[in-house]
Design a protein around this motif. Structure first.
Motif, short mmCIF file in Angstrom:
data_model
loop_
_atom_site.label_atom_id
_atom_site.label_comp_id
_atom_site.label_asym_id
_atom_site.label_seq_id
_atom_site.Cartn_x
_atom_site.Cartn_y
_atom_site.Cartn_z
N GLU A 104 22.95 37.52 37.34
CA GLU A 104 22.78 38.53 36.29
C GLU A 104 24.02 39.41 36.20
O GLU A 104 24.57 39.82 37.23
CB GLU A 104 21.55 39.39 36.58
CG GLU A 104 20.24 38.63 36.55
CD GLU A 104 19.06 39.57 36.75
OE1 GLU A 104 19.22 40.79 36.52
OE2 GLU A 104 18.00 39.09 37.15
N PRO A 105 24.47 39.74 35.01
CA PRO A 105 25.64 40.61 34.88
C PRO A 105 25.36 42.03 35.37
O PRO A 105 24.25 42.54 35.22
CB PRO A 105 25.93 40.59 33.37
CG PRO A 105 24.63 40.22 32.73
CD PRO A 105 23.95 39.30 33.69
N GLN B 185 29.84 46.91 42.79
CA GLN B 185 29.08 45.99 41.95
C GLN B 185 29.94 45.74 40.71
O GLN B 185 30.12 46.63 39.89
CB GLN B 185 27.74 46.59 41.57
CG GLN B 185 26.94 47.09 42.79
CD GLN B 185 27.04 48.58 42.98
OE1 GLN B 185 26.78 49.35 42.05
NE2 GLN B 185 27.43 49.03 44.16
N VAL B 186 30.48 44.54 40.59
CA VAL B 186 31.60 44.29 39.68
C VAL B 186 31.19 43.39 38.52
O VAL B 186 30.53 42.36 38.71
CB VAL B 186 32.77 43.62 40.43
CG1 VAL B 186 33.96 43.42 39.49
CG2 VAL B 186 33.19 44.45 41.63
N HIS B 187 31.61 43.81 37.33
CA HIS B 187 31.53 42.95 36.15
C HIS B 187 32.96 42.57 35.77
O HIS B 187 33.80 43.44 35.54
CB HIS B 187 30.84 43.68 34.99
CG HIS B 187 30.72 42.84 33.76
ND1 HIS B 187 31.31 43.17 32.56
CD2 HIS B 187 30.07 41.66 33.53
CE1 HIS B 187 31.04 42.26 31.66
NE2 HIS B 187 30.28 41.32 32.22
N ASN C 34 31.90 37.02 34.59
CA ASN C 34 30.93 36.89 35.68
C ASN C 34 30.76 38.23 36.39
O ASN C 34 31.48 39.19 36.10
CB ASN C 34 31.36 35.80 36.66
CG ASN C 34 32.75 36.03 37.21
OD1 ASN C 34 33.02 37.06 37.83
ND2 ASN C 34 33.67 35.08 36.99
N SER C 35 29.83 38.25 37.31
CA SER C 35 29.55 39.47 38.07
C SER C 35 29.34 39.11 39.54
O SER C 35 29.06 37.95 39.88
CB SER C 35 28.31 40.18 37.53
OG SER C 35 28.53 40.72 36.26
N MET D 29 45.74 40.12 41.36
CA MET D 29 45.02 40.99 42.28
C MET D 29 43.74 40.35 42.79
O MET D 29 42.73 41.01 43.03
CB MET D 29 44.70 42.34 41.63
CG MET D 29 45.90 43.13 41.19
SD MET D 29 47.13 43.40 42.49
CE MET D 29 46.28 44.57 43.52
N CYS D 30 43.79 39.02 42.97
CA CYS D 30 42.64 38.25 43.47
C CYS D 30 41.45 38.31 42.52
O CYS D 30 40.35 37.90 42.88
CB CYS D 30 42.21 38.72 44.85
SG CYS D 30 43.51 38.76 46.08
N GLY D 31 41.68 38.84 41.32
CA GLY D 31 40.59 38.91 40.36
C GLY D 31 39.56 39.97 40.67
O GLY D 31 38.40 39.86 40.23
N ILE D 32 39.94 41.01 41.38
CA ILE D 32 38.97 42.05 41.74
C ILE D 32 39.57 43.44 41.46
O ILE D 32 40.79 43.62 41.47
CB ILE D 32 38.53 41.94 43.22
CG1 ILE D 32 39.73 41.79 44.16
CG2 ILE D 32 37.58 40.80 43.40
CD1 ILE D 32 40.20 43.04 44.76
#
Length: 880
Positions: free
Chosen positions: A737-738, A662-664, A678-679, A715-718
């Motif tokens: 939601e964040p 679950q990424v912010h 974003n999340s 890194m693909c943004g992750i």
């Protein structure tokens, strides 16, 4: 002149070769007429015999373990490993739950428990005979492994040294296992199982009256899963590490432990394994498969070998692969008999090596690799690689010469020309080659068809399906060319029995060629071909000496009997590989068709087990009917596999693995402004079925493949976690939601200095956050990374390690912020413009970390047949 088609010898032929020879031919061909093909209804019985042999002998021996010894029986069996005591330790450790580096359970709870158990050993020890030293090592370091730098601080190891008071040896035996686990897993099999074994072995060594020559270091390392931090810290920094001259490494997922790596070199270790182990279980082929990188796993053995140059034996439990690294790896999956088997072996091995004279100076005994294997668990075989080369060459060439002698004998008896038998052998060799190719091709065709229909892994929960999906096609392919030829051949100059015998010769020569080729390539698994050749040669010699060679089909009884041992061994070996690999293909990634791996294993197992036995179905009439029966069986299995039975996954026992974060995310520009925030959910799919099975219960609207963002974002943004090479195939599901994180991951630029050389600069940082964090470096065009605080291996080899460069940061008991620097050079010397992109990830993987309510709701929609190794994480991209 050839023999008449009715089997009689012509007068002209008899006259031309002499009356004595003619009489012999008449007698032998009369016997041939008497040896008609057997009735067809014996054929199915013949095939079922081999199937029955597998289930009646191979499976029971593969699963055999001794009876677990109870504490109440210890006085009657002094010096024996007590499985019941080890079970108590295993239960206590597994009840602690997941033990992740940096979490309280791993850094405090388990360490205190280990020290308490060691104190119990000390109180029971024969202190008149032994000394026991115990300490907790806290260590920090940095090293390059598997394409990334592992940087760690405050990782803990519990270390015990047991020695006899009279010993003056400075050579130590190192015994290692780890007590940490993957996130979410109680780790009963991996690796509390081996920790319990080591504690009981330590106890038995300490209370025994038997002395040993060399001190024994028991290393309970606290950071293997991150990976292999504890072993690196010990072997590179502990004061006892330089004295460790041999290693026993223990890992796995529970069950019987397989010896799958030895050395490198140092065959004397195998000698001690052979003479001491009561329940042998080992194979050179496993070592070569593992070292070729075909297994998605690794062990501390690599660290001790590469950083400490310590030779040793690497053993791992091979059962319970379906629950390996999941929440279902619990105490209940470990049997007392398996613990007893492993404990008996490890105790005996420790006793043997700790008394080895080779330990005083191991250098003279480094004499090359070994070929080693157990024969269906009954005994252990090993010899040096150089001996194996001699054996392979001698038996392969000898087999070819015996085949030539057999063909000459046939020619002499039948009176046909040399060219007749040479031509027949040439045809049979091509048929044998075609059979082997088809035995491999037909199962692979099944893989392609099932993959095209999105039906991969149909055998994942019901492994018996491989019998119909891959083994039956392989058997059909192996014998189809020969069967068609023998039933359709236009000429009968050579009798059917001779043709069938020549077919066996052709397979023998083909295996001999393969044995020679693999030997030339230094592949020690050539011994697999050697086993088949040796027993075929033995049967051929018997048939030649007894003259059964030319008595119809009598030779086939000797040949069939000779194939019992090769069949048992090869079926046992490849059954073991299938048991190991079927659970593993559930985490081979989305780009690999896992069915091809299982199909190739089944095909090789079929070829080696039945290459001489299967063609003998042509002794029976209507052999094509038996092929039809195999095809019918294959069809039935295919129909079963496309039903619900073939659905790959089952709750708790055969789960689908979905790693999920679950990424912010935040993206900062060069001026410090945040351009985006974003999340979402980052899904790392571990098998070929990708996200397809998840749609049944989850709302995945908006799910995208990350490959679309990988060209534009670092890194693909992750925040990928170690398995970054597969990031393009990962999935991203945005949410409004964040994601709420327990606490922030903070990167601070402490100082930026342009060095005396105006084209170089030094950036100094401070990083704080959770126990697991990641850094990703990507210099801009014209910029080079010169030096940094971490291991230099990547920067010293820029041709191999191309940006973005990954550093994984882990801390254990010490949560002090990480301070590091980076030195760069820039072609134009202008450091006021962007020089480097830096990604920072934070992974909140501890078992006590709370998820926000929306994440909990989303995770609750996962199908019940999945297991998700998941946690909250953060990702921030900076431009400096």
């Amino acid at each position: 002149m050839g023999a008449p088609t009715d089997g009689k010898v012509s007068t002209i032929q008899a006259t031309s070769i002499g009356s004595d020879s003619a009489n012999l031919i008449i007698e032998l061909e009369g016997r041939e007429r008497a040896a008609k093909q057997f009735p067809w209804y014996y054929g199915p019985t013949y095939l079922l015999f081999w199937v029955g042999l597998f289930f009646a002998v191979v499976i029971p021996l593969f699963q055999a373990v001794p009876t677990a010894l109870k504490i109440a029986e210890e006085s009657a069996s002094p010096g024996k490993f007590v499985a019941e005591r080890a079970q108590g330790i295993l239960l206590s450790i597994s009840q602690m739950g997941p033990r992740v580096v940096g979490d309280h359970v791993n850094e405090v709870t388990i360490v205190e428990y280990m020290l308490a158990e060691i104190a119990k050993v000390r109180s029971a020890m024969r202190d008149d005979l032994f000394d026991l030293e115990c300490e907790v090592q806290r260590v920090s370091g940095s090293y390059l492994h598997n394409g990334l730098v592992n940087h760690y601080q405050g990782v803990q190891n519990v270390i015990v040294k047991l020695s006899t008071r009279t010993s003056n040896s400075s050579s130590y035996l190192l015994v290692n296992s780890h007590y940490d686990t993957k996130p979410g897993s109680p780790g009963a099999g991996d690796d509390a199982y081996m920790v319990a074994v080591m504690l009981e072995v330590l106890r038995q060594m300490a209370i025994s009256a038997d002395l040993f020559l060399h001190p024994i270091v028991f290393l309970f390392n606290g950071g293997e899963e991150q990976p292999m931090l504890g072993s690196h810290g010990f072997i590179t920094q502990h004061r006892w590490s330089a004295n460790c001259k041999a290693l026993i490494n223990l890992d796995g997922s529970g069950g019987r432990e397989l010896l799958f790596q030895g050395g490198p070199n140092h065959p004397w270790l195998m000698e001690h394994y052979k003479k001491s182990i009561p329940h042998p279980f080992a194979t050179t082929t496993g070592e070569e498969i593992f070292q070729a990188g075909l297994i998605p796993s690794d062990t501390d053995f690599r660290i001790f070998r590469d950083f400490g140059v310590v030779p040793g034996l690497d053993m791992a439990g091979i059962y319970n692969g379906f629950v390996y690294h999941t929440e279902f790896d619990r105490y209940t999956v470990i049997s007392g008999g398996a613990l007893q088997s492993t404990g008996d072996n490890v105790l005996a091995l420790v006793q043997s090596i700790s008394n080895a004279h080779e330990m005083y100076d191991t250098a003279p005994y480094s004499e090359g690799h070994s070929v080693f294997f157990d024969f269906i668990g009954l005994f252990f075989v090993f010899y040096k690689e150089s001996t194996g080369v001699v054996l392979n060459i001698c038996f392969s060439i000898g087999a070819m010469l015996l085949v030539c002698l057999s063909l000459w004998r046939m020619r002499k008896v039948s009176g046909h020309a040399v060219g007749t038998f040479a031509g027949a052998f040439g045809v049979q060799f091509l048929l044998a080659l075609a059979g082997v190719v088809l035995a491999l091709a037909l199962p692979l065709i099944m893989c392609v068809l099932y993959d095209a229909g999105d039906r991969t892994l149909t055998y994942f929960s019901n492994s018996w399906l491989v019998i119909g999906l891959f083994i039956c096609p392989s058997v059909i392919g192996l014998i189809l060319p020969l069967t068609l030829y023998l039933t359709l051949r236009p000429s009968e100059k050579i009798t059917h029995a001779y043709h069938l015998q020549i077919a066996g010769h052709a397979y023998c020569v083909l295996l001999a060629v393969l044995c020679l080729v693999t030997t030339a390539l230094s592949i020690r698994s050539a011994y697999l071909f050697l086993i088949s050749i040796v027993f075929y040669v033995g049967a051929l010699i018997i048939n030649l000496v007894t003259r059964l060679h030319c008595r119809g089909y009598y030779w086939s009884f000797v040949l069939g009997a000779s194939q019992l041992m090769p069949f048992l061994y090869h079926a046992y070996l490849f059954h073991m590989f299938i048991v190991i690999l079927i659970p593993m293909v559930g985490r081979f990634g989305v780009t690999t068709n896992p069915d091809t791996i299982i199909a190739v294993l089944c095909a090789f197992g079929t070829i080696l087990s039945l290459s001489f036995a299967a063609p003998l179905i042509n002794m029976f009439r209507r052999p094509k009917s038996m092929l039809g029966g195999l095809a019918l069986a294959m069809f039935v299995f295919c129909m079963i596999s496309v039903s619900d039975v073939g659905f790959p996954y089952r709750p708790k026992t055969n789960v689908m693995r979905v790693d999920m974060m679950q990424v912010h995310r935040r993206f900062f520009e060069h001026d410090g402004s945040m351009s985006s925030e974003n999340s979402g959910y980052y899904l790392h799919m571990l098998d070929r079925n990708k996200d397809g099975p998840l749609h049944d219960t989850m709302n995945l609207t908006g799910l995208t493949r990350l490959g679309e963002d990988c060209d534009s974002e670092l890194m693909c943004g992750i925040p990928c976690y170690r398995w970054c090479s597969a990031r393009k195939e990962a999935r991203w599901l945005p949410r409004e939601e964040p994601v709420q994180l327990p606490y922030p991951t903070v990167l601070e630029l402490v100082n930026k200095t342009v060095l005396a050389r105006s084209d170089q600069a030094r950036l100094e940082f401070r990083l704080s956050g959770p126990p697991n964090m990641g850094l990703f470096f990507k210099p801009r065009s014209g910029v080079k990374l010169l030096r940094w605080s971490f291991a230099q291996g990547m920067l010293d080899n820029p041709a191999r390690y191309r940006p973005p460069l990954q550093v994984q940061i882990t801390y254990g008991i010490d949560s002090t912020p990480i301070e590091f620097y980076v030195e760069l050079s820039k072609d134009n010397g202008n450091f006021d413009e962007p020089v480097c992109e830096l990604g920072v990830s934070g992974h909140y993987v501890g078992p006590r970390v709370e998820r926000d309510a929306l994440s909990e709701q989303f995770l609750a929609t996962l199908p019940d047949y999945t297991f998700s190794m998941q946690w909250p994480s953060s990702y921030a991209r900076y431009v400096y």
